[in-house]
Design an enzyme around this catalytic site. Structure first.
Site, short mmCIF file in Angstrom:
data_model
loop_
_atom_site.label_atom_id
_atom_site.label_comp_id
_atom_site.label_asym_id
_atom_site.label_seq_id
_atom_site.Cartn_x
_atom_site.Cartn_y
_atom_site.Cartn_z
N PRO A 182 1.34 -16.19 1.93
CA PRO A 182 2.22 -15.85 3.05
C PRO A 182 2.17 -14.36 3.41
O PRO A 182 1.88 -13.52 2.55
CB PRO A 182 3.61 -16.25 2.55
N LEU A 192 2.54 -9.12 -0.88
CA LEU A 192 1.28 -9.53 -1.52
C LEU A 192 0.07 -8.88 -0.85
O LEU A 192 -1.07 -9.23 -1.13
CB LEU A 192 1.15 -11.07 -1.49
N SER A 229 -0.71 -8.72 2.52
CA SER A 229 -1.39 -9.49 3.57
C SER A 229 -1.89 -8.61 4.71
O SER A 229 -2.95 -8.90 5.28
CB SER A 229 -0.52 -10.63 4.09
N ALA A 253 -3.07 -5.47 4.64
CA ALA A 253 -4.33 -4.82 4.24
C ALA A 253 -5.43 -5.87 4.06
O ALA A 253 -6.59 -5.63 4.42
CB ALA A 253 -4.14 -4.05 2.93
N ALA A 254 -5.06 -7.04 3.52
CA ALA A 254 -6.06 -8.08 3.30
C ALA A 254 -6.60 -8.58 4.64
O ALA A 254 -7.81 -8.78 4.81
CB ALA A 254 -5.46 -9.24 2.51
N ASP A 272 -2.86 -0.82 -1.36
CA ASP A 272 -3.15 -2.17 -0.86
C ASP A 272 -4.58 -2.28 -0.35
O ASP A 272 -5.26 -3.29 -0.59
CB ASP A 272 -2.19 -2.54 0.28
O1 PMV Z 1 4.54 -4.64 0.47
P1 PMV Z 1 3.11 -4.33 0.26
O2 PMV Z 1 2.31 -5.40 -0.31
O3 PMV Z 1 2.49 -3.83 1.55
O4 PMV Z 1 3.03 -3.10 -0.78
C1 PMV Z 1 3.48 -1.83 -0.40
C2 PMV Z 1 3.36 -0.84 -1.52
C3 PMV Z 1 4.13 0.47 -1.28
O5 PMV Z 1 3.98 1.26 -2.45
C4 PMV Z 1 5.62 0.21 -1.08
C5 PMV Z 1 3.61 1.23 -0.07
C6 PMV Z 1 2.26 1.90 -0.28
O6 PMV Z 1 1.71 2.37 0.73
O7 PMV Z 1 1.75 1.99 -1.41
#
Ligand code: PMV
Length: 345
Positions: A127, A132, A134, A136-137, A178
């Site tokens: 999701p 998780l 998504s 960046a993926a 990410d």
């Molecule tokens: O929520 P996600 O999967 O996009 O993870 C973000 C991670 C953070 O440390 C909150 C932001 C970042 O740029 O590292």
């Protein structure tokens, strides 16, 4: 010249070859010659979300069974997108697709075909907006699919920069964690833009549970930044402590200290809650996991919605924790046995 432009200029230089007196410019084709495919994966952050934005370390694990696939074909009309149940012209895509739109623009600029007309689809096993990775993926998969369709190669640095260009639209000031973790073959230690593989020697099961609540990483990162600006004296120590815990957790991961890791996960969750990025659902899920025998539990990713992760010391314990998380309201769970995250596929 920003880094994407400088990557483009490197590509152009690489495409130029001297042949006697004559300079031959090898250009990518005007339109894709075959279906382009790009693949990335989901990731969990074991330690270091938010504090990684301030230069502290983080540990992330790619989840290789949760895949994101993008496909790109030429189209005679305007560029089209089909993603997450929406489909239509790319230039009319709703805001939630703005990072994909940026990924397409940046990649077409990179290969010197800004006017190419493409039909782009993304298909995801996991999701969106649940911490998780998504965004960046999806960006990473689309970038790779376009490069593949035009038969253009890009090195790891260029792929990272292109993904970051898209991630800046999604997150504002992404750490790059990410962008790296969603295309990594191994667990990584990430700090200040640099990733190194981490050897994970843990006889532990990791349960990932989705709260079902959409999170906005842009909002939670913005919240921590405001708090850091407004009250640095209370915010700084929380980030520093998250950094210390992560540094120590790297040793735990390598030495296989499951109990030590679990204690640090519980502390990390409490610190993230103090930073204001947890919520009632995430607190309830982590408590349910601990009550069911988890060695430790914490939120993962941006927070305020999204997922939690829990450590279990046996398969039977992981099953009990999974059941408890479902009873506490989790809308989806995934269990990773040790071999699933320790080694590259
Ligand atoms: O929520 P996600 O999967 O996009 O993870 C973000 C991670 C953070 O440390 C909150 C932001 C970042 O740029 O590292």
């Amino acid at each position: 010249m920003d880094r994407a432009e400088s990557a483009l200029s490197r590509l152009r230089t690489a495409c130029s070859a001297e042949k006697g007196q004559e300079t031959v410019q090898a250009s990518p084709p005007l339109a894709p010659t075959h279906v382009g495919v790009g693949r990335t994966v989901a990731k969990i952050i074991l330690f270091g979300e938010h504090s990684v934005v301030y230069g502290y370390p983080a540990i992330a694990l790619p989840l290789r069974n949760l895949r994101m696939t993008a496909r790109v074909t030429p189209t005679p009309g305007p560029s089209m997108l089909a993603s997450l149940g929406w489909s239509g012209p790319l230039d009319q895509a709703p805001d939630r697709f703005s990072s994909i739109v940026r990924a397409v623009e940046a990649t077409l600029d990179f290969i010197g075909r800004p006017d190419a007309h493409l039909s782009i689809t993304t298909l995801s096993d996991f999701p969106a907006e649940r911490g998780l990775g998504s965004s960046a993926a999806a960006a990473g998969a689309v970038i790779r699919a376009i490069l593949d369709a035009f038969d253009v190669e890009a090195d790891a640095e260029d792929l990272f920069e292109l993904t970051q260009t898209a991630e800046r639209v999604a997150h504002g000031h992404p750490s790059g964690l990410d962008a790296t973790a969603t295309s990594s073959a191994t667990p990584i230690h990430f700090q200040s833009g640099q990733a190194t593989p981490v050897q994970v020697n843990l006889a532990t099961w990791i349960v990932v549970a989705d709260s079902g609540v959409h999170g906005s990483t842009r909002e939670t990162v913005g919240h921590v930044r405001e708090q850091h600006e407004r009250s640095p004296e209370t915010t700084r120590p929380l980030l520093e402590r998250l950094g210390e815990i992560t540094q120590q957790a790297i040793a735990d991961v390598q030495l296989g200290d499951v109990q030590g890791l679990g204690r640090k996960m519980n502390e990390a969750h409490a610190l993230l809650a103090q930073l204001g990025v947890s919520d009632d659902h995430l607190d309830a899920l982590t408590e349910a996991a601990r009550a069911a025998g988890a060695v430790g539990a914490k939120l993962t990713g941006g927070g305020r919605g999204g997922c939690v992760i829990a450590l279990a010391d046996s398969a039977a314990s992981a099953a009990r924790i999974t059941e408890a998380l479902g009873a506490a309201g989790a809308t989806g769970t995934w269990v990773y046995a040790p071999h699933a995250y320790e080694v590259a596929a």
